[in-house]
Write a protein that holds these residues in place. Structure first.
Motif, short mmCIF file in Angstrom:
data_model
loop_
_atom_site.label_atom_id
_atom_site.label_comp_id
_atom_site.label_asym_id
_atom_site.label_seq_id
_atom_site.Cartn_x
_atom_site.Cartn_y
_atom_site.Cartn_z
N TYR A 140 38.63 39.82 35.28
CA TYR A 140 37.73 40.29 36.34
C TYR A 140 37.31 39.11 37.20
CZ TYR A 140 37.46 44.11 33.00
OH TYR A 140 37.80 45.12 32.14
N ARG A 185 32.78 45.25 21.75
CA ARG A 185 33.43 44.80 22.99
C ARG A 185 32.87 43.43 23.35
NH1 ARG A 185 32.42 48.84 27.13
NH2 ARG A 185 34.27 49.97 26.46
N MET A 243 32.99 44.58 35.13
CA MET A 243 33.27 44.55 33.69
C MET A 243 32.60 45.75 32.99
SD MET A 243 32.68 40.49 33.00
CE MET A 243 33.23 40.39 31.30
N GLN A 301 42.53 41.34 30.25
CA GLN A 301 41.57 42.20 30.97
C GLN A 301 40.70 41.24 31.79
OE1 GLN A 301 40.87 46.00 28.54
NE2 GLN A 301 40.48 44.42 27.03
N HIS A 327 37.14 41.05 27.35
CA HIS A 327 37.18 41.12 28.81
C HIS A 327 36.78 39.75 29.37
CE1 HIS A 327 37.56 45.56 28.82
NE2 HIS A 327 37.06 45.39 27.60
N ASP A 376 38.35 43.89 21.56
CA ASP A 376 38.50 44.33 22.95
C ASP A 376 37.79 43.27 23.83
OD1 ASP A 376 38.76 45.85 25.24
OD2 ASP A 376 37.01 47.12 24.79
N CYS A 430 29.35 45.08 27.70
CA CYS A 430 29.85 44.36 26.52
C CYS A 430 28.75 44.21 25.47
CB CYS A 430 30.35 42.98 26.93
SG CYS A 430 31.79 43.08 28.02
N ALA A 480 45.28 36.96 36.04
CA ALA A 480 45.56 38.39 36.15
C ALA A 480 47.08 38.60 36.21
CB ALA A 480 44.89 38.97 37.38
#
Ligand SMILES: NC(=O)C1=CN([C@@H]2O[C@H](COP(=O)(O)OP(=O)(O)OC[C@H]3O[C@@H](n4cnc5c(N)ncnc54)[C@H](OP(=O)(O)O)[C@@H]3O)[C@@H](O)[C@H]2O)C=CC1
Ligand SMILES: CC(C)(CO)C(=O)C(=O)O
Length: 319
Positions: free
Chosen positions: A67, A9, A73, A65, A34, A32, A76, A45
């Protein structure tokens, strides 16, 4: 739960030009990813991240994704720091909040010793690495990034649990380079991060500063005999500074970068964008620390010193 070994991640701390570009490329490769944002959170967003790339064509990551708080979050495995060096001290708590135990923090910034301040503010259990980005990207609006050319990232280990285990350190750096390679991005593991940072400064010291001082992008800087000579003299001083600090740069490296720049599309370095938007210039990382390191090694760099003094005046009067 963090990601798996094959699909770690990834968190992006500071989704600007660099963070946005590499984050989108990694997400498109199936990671993945973030993204931590500040002023552009609502726009991203809602509308996603758009990259207008001269290399890959238009890219759009619609479901980002995103934030606005690091505390939101998920933990990670890798954190890519894409904010400017001028905000590193305030980023440390955000990085620690988003980090999984034993996470790898990769600082994608220009300049010398940029990891040192962060190191003192981060838990010892986190690995800290530096990444040198050879790319021309800038933000064109909220969530909109323009990618003009290049893209490689060279990575080296700074500090952390593997500091005294050269083989494991190398393996971790190669794992980092592997993430980028899987996203189609050129990436090399560098044995010596400090040397890699000096090497990158051969470009940033002349072009970043001169773009602000002379209000000139690369094409005019490379088209005028006086500015060409000045760029070469500044590059030669960086090579001398590196040498004084014990880093022998590859033979002909400055000449190579000079030729690369002649072939690049017309480009405004990131420092010019900071000047234009009245943001703090990265003067400590790009000028103050290299000058201090060279001086401590008995080497004066008078042209870089003069360039720095002029930039410090401009920066102080621009905000
Ligand atoms: N652009 C380029 O081509 C290259 C840049 N570099 C280096 O990469 C680094 C990043 O540069 P670049 O991407 O151009 O910079 P940008 O200004 O485009 O991006 C920085 C981003 O960090 C965000 N940020 C800063 N602080 C926070 C915070 N506390 N929380 C959340 N987000 C935050 C900013 O948000 P906000 O909008 O709110 O300010 C912005 O989105 C610099 O060190 C630069 O020298 C290296 C090689 C090439
Ligand atoms: C040297 C360049 C333009 C790409 O190689 C770059 O990486 C920078 O702007 O810092």
């Amino acid at each position: 739960m963090t990601g798996s070994v094959s699909r770690p991640r990834i968190g992006i701390i500071g989704t600007g030009a660099i963070g946005g570009y590499y984050g989108v490329m990694l997400a498109r490769a199936g990671f993945d990813v973030h993204f931590l944002l500040r002023s552009e959170f609502a726009a991203v967003a809602e509308g996603g991240l758009h990259i207008d790339s001269a290399v890959h064509g238009p890219l759009h990551l619609s479901a980002v994704q995103a934030y606005s708080q690091a505390a939101d979050m998920p933990p990670c495995d890798w954190l890519l720091v894409g904010a400017k060096t001028t905000s590193n001290a305030s980023l440390a708590p955000l990085i620690a909040q988003a980090a999984a135990p034993g996470a790898k923090v990769l600082v994608l910034q220009n300049g010398l010793e940029v990891e040192d301040e962060l190191r003192t503010l981060l838990p010892d259990s986190l690995h800290l690495l530096g990444g040198l980005c050879f790319i021309c990207v800038h933000r064109a609006g909220p969530g909109a990034i323009v990618h003009q050319a290049l893209g490689a990232v060279n990575i080296g280990y700074h500090s952390g649990p593997l500091q005294h285990d050269a083989a494991a350190r190398q393996a971790l750096v190669e794992e980092g380079a592997g993430l980028f390679q899987r996203a189609g991005i050129e990436s090399q593991a560098m044995a010596n991060l400090q040397q890699a940072r000096w090497q990158k400064l051969v470009w940033n010291v002349p072009y970043n500063g001169l773009s602000v001082l002379l209000r000139a992008s690369t094409t005019p800087l490379m088209s005028d005999d006086n500015s060409r000579e000045l760029v070469q003299a500044l590059m030669a001083e960086v090579v001398r500074g590196a040498q004084a600090c014990g880093h022998e740069l590859p033979a002909g490296y400055a000449e190579h970068l000079f030729k690369v720049t002649e072939k690049m599309p017309d480009y405004w370095p990131s420092m010019y964008h900071d000047f234009l938007h009245k943001r703090a210039l990265e003067l400590d990382a790009v000028y103050v620390r290299p000058l201090a390191a060279a001086r401590a090694a008995g080497c004066e760099l008078p042209k870089i010193q003069a360039l720095y003094q002029a930039l410090a005046f401009i920066d102080a009067n621009n905000r």
